[in-house]
Design an enzyme around this catalytic site. Structure first.
Site, mmCIF file in Angstrom:
data_model
loop_
_atom_site.group_PDB
_atom_site.id
_atom_site.type_symbol
_atom_site.label_atom_id
_atom_site.label_comp_id
_atom_site.label_asym_id
_atom_site.label_seq_id
_atom_site.Cartn_x
_atom_site.Cartn_y
_atom_site.Cartn_z
ATOM 1 N N ASP A 19 0.966 -1.189 -0.011
ATOM 2 C CA ASP A 19 0.405 0.492 0.407
ATOM 3 C C ASP A 19 1.075 1.324 0.271
ATOM 4 O O ASP A 19 2.110 1.330 0.230
ATOM 5 C CB ASP A 19 -1.193 -0.037 1.206
ATOM 6 C CG ASP A 19 -2.041 1.226 1.110
ATOM 7 O OD1 ASP A 19 -2.301 1.111 0.057
ATOM 8 O OD2 ASP A 19 -2.395 1.162 2.755
ATOM 9 N N LYS A 20 0.032 2.038 -0.811
ATOM 10 C CA LYS A 20 1.225 3.633 -0.211
ATOM 11 C C LYS A 20 1.086 4.438 0.989
ATOM 12 O O LYS A 20 1.998 4.215 1.470
ATOM 13 C CB LYS A 20 1.160 4.133 -1.450
ATOM 14 C CG LYS A 20 1.576 5.664 -1.636
ATOM 15 C CD LYS A 20 1.224 6.892 -2.569
ATOM 16 C CE LYS A 20 0.654 7.214 -0.854
ATOM 17 N NZ LYS A 20 -0.564 8.658 -1.948
ATOM 18 N N THR A 21 0.244 4.534 0.905
ATOM 19 C CA THR A 21 -0.498 5.639 2.752
ATOM 20 C C THR A 21 0.561 4.720 3.551
ATOM 21 O O THR A 21 -0.871 3.652 3.751
ATOM 22 C CB THR A 21 -1.564 6.184 2.419
ATOM 23 O OG1 THR A 21 -1.642 6.855 1.139
ATOM 24 C CG2 THR A 21 -1.951 6.720 3.185
ATOM 25 N N GLU A 112 -7.795 15.370 7.542
ATOM 26 C CA GLU A 112 -9.275 16.888 7.626
ATOM 27 C C GLU A 112 -8.302 17.093 8.502
ATOM 28 O O GLU A 112 -8.818 18.234 8.422
ATOM 29 C CB GLU A 112 -10.462 15.570 8.313
ATOM 30 C CG GLU A 112 -11.267 15.362 7.338
ATOM 31 C CD GLU A 112 -12.506 15.124 7.486
ATOM 32 O OE1 GLU A 112 -13.282 14.708 7.096
ATOM 33 O OE2 GLU A 112 -12.612 14.166 8.479
ATOM 34 N N PHE A 153 -18.276 10.007 3.751
ATOM 35 C CA PHE A 153 -17.369 10.020 2.842
ATOM 36 C C PHE A 153 -17.183 7.911 3.081
ATOM 37 O O PHE A 153 -17.449 6.824 3.682
ATOM 38 C CB PHE A 153 -15.826 10.653 2.952
ATOM 39 C CG PHE A 153 -14.769 9.743 1.692
ATOM 40 C CD1 PHE A 153 -15.229 10.426 0.863
ATOM 41 C CD2 PHE A 153 -14.667 8.637 2.064
ATOM 42 C CE1 PHE A 153 -13.907 10.290 0.109
ATOM 43 C CE2 PHE A 153 -12.657 7.742 1.089
ATOM 44 C CZ PHE A 153 -12.951 8.906 0.316
ATOM 45 N N LYS A 177 -17.276 17.605 0.170
ATOM 46 C CA LYS A 177 -15.483 17.749 -0.960
ATOM 47 C C LYS A 177 -14.913 16.552 -0.983
ATOM 48 O O LYS A 177 -16.085 15.372 -0.522
ATOM 49 C CB LYS A 177 -14.408 17.705 0.687
ATOM 50 C CG LYS A 177 -14.051 16.819 1.582
ATOM 51 C CD LYS A 177 -13.661 17.458 2.879
ATOM 52 C CE LYS A 177 -13.976 16.454 3.957
ATOM 53 N NZ LYS A 177 -13.371 17.218 4.945
ATOM 54 N N ARG A 213 -1.525 14.888 -2.367
ATOM 55 C CA ARG A 213 -2.673 13.960 -2.313
ATOM 56 C C ARG A 213 -3.774 15.358 -2.650
ATOM 57 O O ARG A 213 -4.099 16.769 -1.936
ATOM 58 C CB ARG A 213 -3.206 14.002 -0.934
ATOM 59 C CG ARG A 213 -2.457 12.896 -0.511
ATOM 60 C CD ARG A 213 -2.095 11.997 0.578
ATOM 61 N NE ARG A 213 -3.642 12.183 1.145
ATOM 62 C CZ ARG A 213 -4.346 10.761 1.345
ATOM 63 N NH1 ARG A 213 -3.598 10.020 1.046
ATOM 64 N NH2 ARG A 213 -5.132 10.588 1.699
ATOM 65 N N ASP A 303 -4.044 7.391 -5.029
ATOM 66 C CA ASP A 303 -4.848 8.878 -6.142
ATOM 67 C C ASP A 303 -4.663 9.007 -6.945
ATOM 68 O O ASP A 303 -4.397 8.157 -7.672
ATOM 69 C CB ASP A 303 -3.003 9.475 -5.823
ATOM 70 C CG ASP A 303 -2.828 8.757 -3.765
ATOM 71 O OD1 ASP A 303 -3.506 10.137 -3.498
ATOM 72 O OD2 ASP A 303 -1.154 9.083 -3.200
#
Length: 336
Positions: A19-21, A112, A153, A177, A213, A303
């Site tokens: 995974d990236k994050t 956030e 979300f 958003k 991001r 992303d």
């Protein structure tokens, strides 16, 4: 691991899926840029603007060429108002007891927390929440908003919305958003200037090619009577989701999706944000060594394509001489 033969097992590894994050990156966000009403701002320029506004206010004067007093004031205020209201962040109790603490906010989403913190740094402060009432401090002016409804979300929706009543004016607003791939197609054809949309798209491209991001911020004012009709249907669909008795009835989840699509439409574009997610220390050198060992590495990320490509180069997942193929489609059959 207490295994003397672990090196033999490691020699069998051919592929690594990462995974990236939080794996290749630290998942610690840093506000870098935003684009408001077609104008790009760096963090430094925003802080400088806020300092000038505070200084001018203390002298009782108006700063020259200040964003807060320009023709874009409405959109600038609405942009940061949306950020200060559309989130699941909470105020750290320790900060209430000790205002000198730097970490004022907490939340499950580092994005956030960083955005709400940045808003506070430039005088758009999420100050207090009592039940469903949000109290904001905008450049010394206290404003209160009541949360009427929230649409969360998730990975399918790729957006979040809150419906707020401005207690000063009794007007209803929806603040939304989300990912630009979802948000841009929800904009009103009548209430947006094409030039502003194109400038924002260009800024989003700049953010993503820098590996940032991105989020798009939008809003619309709601007619109270029409909203009440919508809210009755939405509340009913939410109840049905937990009490499905008729096998032939319309899927409640699909009903909710349709109602969400209905209200999260005809939006007015406010702008976009770009946050940096710092790389883990030594990740580029480690991946280079793994490549040298003949190990192939796959990175999973949600992303934008340009952001993912930039991170690929920064982490040595992609070498400068690598031939890159870009597949842009949502249709599985055409992809294969």
């Amino acid at each position: 691991v207490q295994n003397m033969l672990i090196h033999e097992d490691l020699a069998k590894v051919e592929y690594i899926f990462a995974d990236k994050t939080g794996t290749l990156t630290t998942n610690e966000m840093k506000f870098t840029y935003c684009s408001v009403n077609g104008t790009m701002h760096s963090k430094g320029s925003l802080l400088d603007m806020a300092r000038k506004a505070r200084k001018a206010k203390s002298r009782g004067s108006t700063p020259k060429n200040s964003q807060a007093h320009s023709q874009d004031k409405k959109f600038f205020d609405l942009f940061w108002q949306a950020i200060a209201l559309c989130h699941d962040v909470i105020i750290d109790q320790r900060h209430i007891d000790n205002p000198n603490l730097r970490e004022k906010y907490q939340g499950s989403s580092p994005d956030e927390v960083e955005l709400v913190s940045m808003a506070a740094e430039i005088n758009y402060v999420f100050q207090e929440k009592r039940a469903q009432v949000f109290q904001l401090n905008f450049n010394g002016e206290i404003k209160e908003f009541t949360l009427i409804s929230k649409i969360d979300f998730n990975s399918d929706r790729k957006r979040m919305s809150v419906i707020m009543k401005d207690m000063q004016t009794d007007k209803l607003f929806l603040f939304c958003k989300g990912a630009d791939s979802i948000m841009l197609k929800r904009l009103s054809n009548e209430d947006n200037h094409l030039e502003i949309i194109e400038k924002t798209k260009a800024d989003l491209h700049t953010f993503s090619t820098d590996g940032l991001r991105t989020l798009v911020i939008a809003y619309k004012e709601l007619d109270e009577e029409k909203f009440n009709e919508w809210n009755t249907k939405y509340s009913s669909a939410q109840m049905e989701e937990f009490n499905v008795l008729d096998a032939n009835a319309v899927d409640p989840a699909e009903k909710l999706r349709q109602l969400e699509d209905e209200i999260e439409n005809d939006l007015v574009l406010l702008g976009a944000t770009g946050l940096e997610d710092k790389l883990q220390e030594g990740v580029a050198d480690t991946i280079l060594d793994l490549h040298k060992a003949g190990i192939k590495i796959w990175m999973l990320t949600g992303d934008k394509l340009e952001t993912a490509e930039n991170i690929g180069y920064a982490t040595n997942l992609i070498a400068k001489d690598t031939k890159v193929f870009k597949v842009r489609t949502t249709d599985i059959d055409s992809t294969l």
